[in-house]
Design a protein around this motif. Structure first.
Motif, short mmCIF file in Angstrom:
data_model
loop_
_atom_site.label_atom_id
_atom_site.label_comp_id
_atom_site.label_asym_id
_atom_site.label_seq_id
_atom_site.Cartn_x
_atom_site.Cartn_y
_atom_site.Cartn_z
N HIS A 1 0.85 -1.19 0.00
CA HIS A 1 0.00 0.00 0.00
C HIS A 1 0.88 1.24 0.00
O HIS A 1 1.96 1.25 0.59
CB HIS A 1 -0.91 0.02 1.23
N ASP A 2 0.39 2.29 -0.63
CA ASP A 2 1.12 3.55 -0.67
C ASP A 2 1.06 4.18 0.73
O ASP A 2 -0.02 4.47 1.24
CB ASP A 2 0.49 4.48 -1.71
N ILE A 3 2.21 4.38 1.34
CA ILE A 3 2.24 4.93 2.70
C ILE A 3 2.71 6.38 2.72
O ILE A 3 2.93 6.93 3.79
CB ILE A 3 3.14 4.08 3.63
N ARG A 4 2.83 7.01 1.56
CA ARG A 4 3.33 8.39 1.53
C ARG A 4 2.40 9.37 2.23
O ARG A 4 2.84 10.44 2.63
CB ARG A 4 3.60 8.84 0.10
N ASP A 5 1.13 9.02 2.40
CA ASP A 5 0.21 9.92 3.11
C ASP A 5 0.23 9.68 4.62
O ASP A 5 -0.34 10.46 5.37
CB ASP A 5 -1.21 9.77 2.56
N GLN A 6 0.88 8.63 5.08
CA GLN A 6 1.03 8.36 6.52
C GLN A 6 2.39 8.91 6.94
O GLN A 6 3.40 8.26 6.78
CB GLN A 6 1.01 6.87 6.80
N TYR A 7 2.41 10.10 7.48
CA TYR A 7 3.70 10.70 7.75
C TYR A 7 4.48 9.95 8.84
O TYR A 7 5.66 9.68 8.69
CB TYR A 7 3.55 12.18 8.10
N PHE A 8 3.83 9.58 9.95
CA PHE A 8 4.50 8.82 11.01
C PHE A 8 3.81 7.48 11.18
O PHE A 8 2.58 7.39 11.15
CB PHE A 8 4.45 9.57 12.35
N PHE A 9 4.60 6.43 11.41
CA PHE A 9 4.02 5.10 11.59
C PHE A 9 5.06 4.17 12.22
O PHE A 9 6.25 4.47 12.24
CB PHE A 9 3.54 4.53 10.24
N TYR A 10 4.56 3.06 12.75
CA TYR A 10 5.42 2.00 13.26
C TYR A 10 5.39 0.83 12.29
O TYR A 10 4.38 0.57 11.65
CB TYR A 10 4.94 1.52 14.64
N LEU A 11 6.48 0.11 12.23
CA LEU A 11 6.56 -1.06 11.35
C LEU A 11 5.51 -2.10 11.68
O LEU A 11 4.97 -2.75 10.79
CB LEU A 11 7.95 -1.72 11.45
#
Length: 194
Positions: free
Chosen positions: A117-127
């Motif tokens: 999935h494209d994660i470029r819109d989720q600025y912060f995240f955990y693996l």
């Protein structure tokens, strides 16, 4: 794991291995900020790297790749640009994966993430919030792995590399830290299409 996830792990495993071959088969890129067994350090190379970073106001992936390949000097960001370029154009994963450069929020380290999935819109995240088939390629330590697979699954599907002590240390830091998508990178249009 589903059959689709197993297939993605298999394809990404080959793509990760292929991306790191650049450092062994094409140009051995030396990092100015890592102590190797040969205690390599080159002040002129470090100055050149700093010049390139100051000259370009934004991190243009293709330009960084060219500069790093030409000078054979680069740290995690430069090596990540090489891995990114290899992965985003790899026909095994090009149409089924999103390749993104990320950094550790409270640390100075850049990695490449391959997800479905494209994660470029989720600025912060955990693996841990990403899928089991998510792969990390770390050009600085020349490592690739699947952080959300269990040890049993990694062994069963021969996924990733067996880490050396430095790679194991960096893996644990990456897994613990909050990740962020690199926002100052300019990607050529061909990098963003899937």
């Amino acid at each position: 794991m589903t059959l689709d996830e197993i297939n993605k792990v298999y394809q990404r495993n080959m793509a990760g291995e292929s991306a790191l071959k650049f450092f062994k088969d094409v140009v051995h890129v030396k990092s100015t900020n890592i102590i190797t067994s040969s205690k390599w350090h080159n002040a002129k190379a470090e100055d050149a790297l700093s010049f390139y970073r100051r000259w370009y106001k934004q991190f243009i992936v293709t330009q960084v790749f060219e500069d790093t390949a030409r000078t054979a000097v680069g740290n995690c960001g430069e090596k990540a640009a090489i891995c990114f370029s290899s992965l985003v154009s790899n026909p095994r994963i090009r149409h089924s994966s999103f390749v993104t450069m990320c950094f550790l929020k409270h640390s100075d380290h850049t990695i490449v993430l391959v997800t479905e999935h494209d994660i470029r819109d989720q600025y912060f995240f955990y693996l841990r919030n990403l899928s089991k088939a998510t792969m990390i390629v770390d050009g600085w330590t020349e490592d690739y792995y699947f952080p959300n697979l269990s040890a049993f699954e990694r062994d069963r599907f021969n996924a990733g590399k067996t880490p050396n002590p430095v790679q194991l240390f960096i893996r644990s830091r990456v897994h613990r830290h909050l990740l962020a998508v690199e926002d100052f990178i300019l990607y050529p249009e061909w990098c963003l299409s899937t």
